[in-house]
Motif scaffolding. Sequence first.
Motif, PDB file in Angstrom:
ATOM      1  N   ASN A   1       0.856  -1.144  -0.074  1.00 17.04           N
ATOM      2  CA  ASN A   1       0.183  -0.243  -0.144  1.00 17.04           C
ATOM      3  C   ASN A   1       0.937   1.595  -0.300  1.00 17.04           C
TER       4      ASN A   1
ATOM      5  N   ALA B   1       3.233   6.316  -2.511  1.00 13.69           N
ATOM      6  CA  ALA B   1       4.734   6.555  -2.900  1.00 13.69           C
ATOM      7  C   ALA B   1       4.569   6.705  -4.872  1.00 13.69           C
TER       8      ALA B   1
ATOM      9  N   LYS C   1       1.608   6.489  -6.608  1.00 15.35           N
ATOM     10  CA  LYS C   1       0.269   7.016  -7.410  1.00 15.35           C
ATOM     11  C   LYS C   1       0.195   9.150  -7.117  1.00 15.35           C
ATOM     12  N   TYR C   2       1.460   9.132  -6.349  1.00 16.48           N
ATOM     13  CA  TYR C   2       1.284  10.718  -5.791  1.00 16.48           C
ATOM     14  C   TYR C   2       2.912  11.150  -5.938  1.00 16.48           C
TER      15      TYR C   2
ATOM     16  N   ILE D   1       4.691  15.345  -4.554  1.00 16.43           N
ATOM     17  CA  ILE D   1       3.528  16.412  -4.798  1.00 16.43           C
ATOM     18  C   ILE D   1       3.579  16.656  -2.793  1.00 16.43           C
ATOM     19  N   GLY D   2       3.896  15.755  -2.211  1.00 13.54           N
ATOM     20  CA  GLY D   2       4.091  15.949  -1.097  1.00 13.54           C
ATOM     21  C   GLY D   2       2.542  16.184   0.127  1.00 13.54           C
TER      22      GLY D   2
ATOM     23  N   ARG E   1      -9.080  11.999   2.333  1.00 15.83           N
ATOM     24  CA  ARG E   1      -7.987  12.169   0.728  1.00 15.83           C
ATOM     25  C   ARG E   1      -7.607  13.381   1.218  1.00 15.83           C
ATOM     26  N   THR E   2      -6.586  14.149   1.321  1.00 15.40           N
ATOM     27  CA  THR E   2      -5.550  15.042   1.916  1.00 15.40           C
ATOM     28  C   THR E   2      -6.045  16.237   0.260  1.00 15.40           C
ATOM     29  N   HIS E   3      -5.716  16.428  -0.813  1.00 13.23           N
ATOM     30  CA  HIS E   3      -5.425  16.300  -1.950  1.00 13.23           C
ATOM     31  C   HIS E   3      -6.897  16.510  -2.929  1.00 13.23           C
TER      32      HIS E   3
ATOM     33  N   GLY F   1      -8.528   6.914  -5.545  1.00 12.70           N
ATOM     34  CA  GLY F   1      -8.576   5.714  -4.346  1.00 12.70           C
ATOM     35  C   GLY F   1      -9.952   6.576  -3.319  1.00 12.70           C
ATOM     36  N   ALA F   2      -9.651   5.710  -2.656  1.00 18.73           N
ATOM     37  CA  ALA F   2     -11.023   5.581  -1.560  1.00 18.73           C
ATOM     38  C   ALA F   2     -10.994   5.956   0.019  1.00 18.73           C
TER      39      ALA F   2
ATOM     40  N   PHE G   1      -6.120   4.325   6.719  1.00 19.18           N
ATOM     41  CA  PHE G   1      -6.498   3.955   7.543  1.00 19.18           C
ATOM     42  C   PHE G   1      -6.140   2.068   8.273  1.00 19.18           C
TER      43      PHE G   1
ATOM     44  N   THR H   1       7.815  13.517  -0.165  1.00 17.84           N
ATOM     45  CA  THR H   1       7.444  12.440   1.793  1.00 17.84           C
ATOM     46  C   THR H   1       7.800  10.716   1.743  1.00 17.84           C
TER      47      THR H   1
ATOM     48  N   PHE I   1       7.080   8.055   4.905  1.00 13.46           N
ATOM     49  CA  PHE I   1       6.670   7.547   5.510  1.00 13.46           C
ATOM     50  C   PHE I   1       7.656   6.443   6.281  1.00 13.46           C
TER      51      PHE I   1
HETATM   52  P1  ADP Z   1      -6.659   6.607  -0.596  1.00 14.38           P
HETATM   53  O1  ADP Z   1      -4.431   6.710  -2.166  1.00 14.38           O
HETATM   54  O2  ADP Z   1      -6.726   6.833  -1.823  1.00 14.38           O
HETATM   55  O3  ADP Z   1      -7.076   8.252  -1.424  1.00 14.38           O
HETATM   56  P2  ADP Z   1      -4.547   6.817   1.367  1.00 14.38           P
HETATM   57  O4  ADP Z   1      -5.174   6.622   2.959  1.00 14.38           O
HETATM   58  O5  ADP Z   1      -3.831   5.980   0.969  1.00 14.38           O
HETATM   59  O6  ADP Z   1      -6.224   6.692   0.872  1.00 14.38           O
HETATM   60  O7  ADP Z   1      -4.007   8.179   1.656  1.00 14.38           O
HETATM   61  C1  ADP Z   1      -4.887   9.262   2.285  1.00 14.38           C
HETATM   62  C2  ADP Z   1      -4.399  10.505   1.779  1.00 14.38           C
HETATM   63  O8  ADP Z   1      -3.169  10.812   1.984  1.00 14.38           O
HETATM   64  C3  ADP Z   1      -4.059  10.611   0.063  1.00 14.38           C
HETATM   65  O9  ADP Z   1      -5.647  10.863  -0.558  1.00 14.38           O
HETATM   66  C4  ADP Z   1      -3.319  11.549  -0.495  1.00 14.38           C
HETATM   67  O10 ADP Z   1      -3.902  12.720  -0.168  1.00 14.38           O
HETATM   68  C5  ADP Z   1      -2.349  11.343   0.406  1.00 14.38           C
HETATM   69  N1  ADP Z   1      -1.285  10.311   0.568  1.00 14.38           N
HETATM   70  C6  ADP Z   1      -0.828   8.806   1.046  1.00 14.38           C
HETATM   71  N2  ADP Z   1      -0.042   9.007   0.407  1.00 14.38           N
HETATM   72  C7  ADP Z   1       0.773  10.066   0.512  1.00 14.38           C
HETATM   73  C8  ADP Z   1       2.409  10.063  -0.399  1.00 14.38           C
HETATM   74  N3  ADP Z   1       3.251   9.200  -1.080  1.00 14.38           N
HETATM   75  N4  ADP Z   1       2.267  11.565  -0.905  1.00 14.38           N
HETATM   76  C9  ADP Z   1       1.405  12.302  -0.512  1.00 14.38           C
HETATM   77  N5  ADP Z   1       0.040  12.090  -0.159  1.00 14.38           N
HETATM   78  C10 ADP Z   1       0.048  10.904   0.270  1.00 14.38           C
END
Ligand code: ADP
Length: 400
Positions: free
Chosen positions: A290, A295, A297-298, A329-330, A345-347, A356-357, A362, A385, A387
């Motif tokens: 995941n 990594a 995807k973003y 993208i951070g 989702r924060t973006h 993505g959901a 989580f 980013t 993790f």
């Molecule tokens: P999803 O990817 O399905 O939206 P996740 O729970 O995996 O759900 O991630 C939640 C949110 O955290 C993402 O929508 C994204 O905004 C942010 N995020 C997660 N991983 C990254 C990353 N490597 N770089 C930037 N933002 C990230």
Amino acid sequence: MLVGSIKNDIESDEQHFLKFLGNLVISRQERTTYLAQVLKEKQQLVNLAQHLAEGMAIFDKDLNVTLWNRTLQVITGISAHEATGKNYREVFNRAENERWLDNFASNFLKNNPEHTFSQEFQIQSRFNQDKWLSVSGSFFSTKKGVIDQAVILTRDISHLKLLEQRKTEFISIATHELRTPITAIKGYLSMLERERTKMTPSQQLYLSRATEANNRLVNLAENLLRASQVEEDRISINLQTVNLQPVVEKLSIDFSAKAESKGLLIECLEPEFLPLVIADPEKVEQVFANLIDNAIKYTQKGWIKINFIVQESKKQSDTIVTQIQDSGIGIKGKHFQEIFEKFRRTHRPDQAKESGAGLGLFIVKSFIEKQLGSITVQSKLGKGTTFSVKLPGAPKAKSN
Ligand code: ADP
């Protein structure tokens, strides 16, 4: 002359005495007014406490009840008369952790700068009803740092918990119902896949698109199912010793095609020596899959690196930190906590076009914590980013 002077003296003494009496009467009156004022204010405070929409209780230094308002009577079924003077443990019947307020109090006394606390927990009311409460409170101490009073505010959140439970049940049922048709579609698509060579180019394109869309549905259904298993505490963990390196290396090979399709380089840095960890092999693989998937995807440009750090400990087992870094993208600092929440989702879609959901992190966090590990994030918007997943190392063999 002498008689006259004595007479003057007597008159002046009388005047002093009268003045003294006058002052005494005034100060008595002032005291009475002051006391009346204090009593009035106290009554106002008691009235306020009684009519609060929240349950309110005040405890003395021994954590015995001194005030128990009406809302708390409704919540607990215990009257103010019955509660007053009793220790909180007798009136807050919390089966799984009877001494909850003592624990907060002892933390507070250990010079913990935090004098407020907040928690959600279940109690049993007098009529044997289980109730969920959201409790927040503070301690007040004397100048010597000894507890003088504790005040708590309580809200009955049973209806919210019920709603949450219903939502989880609904997701669980809906996911089960979704899985059957999705699996059937998957089967038919793979049958069509075998006939690909007989298809026209546009039929092949439609088939690829249908397979891709169905894979997304499969992922969504699996994530929904896992999230509801987490919520219902139905995740079983099978702890054993695991070598993380081959797990992560295999994943970086599996994901390399996806990374390359975006022009990204994926690299797994080889550690000199990596101790084994205690983990569930299947869950650990899901966690890192995941994080690597996210990594990719973003990240639009650059790289994804995976490395290991061993935090040695002389007394206990080592801790192994696996870092998944990207140049993507951070994430803004204010979102570091909430990205681990469900459906978060924060973006905005224009910042990250990926679907993505918001369930991945989580599930990741719950899985890691179930394996007695932890996860943290460091990030700079536009820069990338990292993790970091910490897992406990296997116990060291005793040297003689
Ligand atoms: P999803 O990817 O399905 O939206 P996740 O729970 O995996 O759900 O991630 C939640 C949110 O955290 C993402 O929508 C994204 O905004 C942010 N995020 C997660 N991983 C990254 C990353 N490597 N770089 C930037 N933002 C990230």
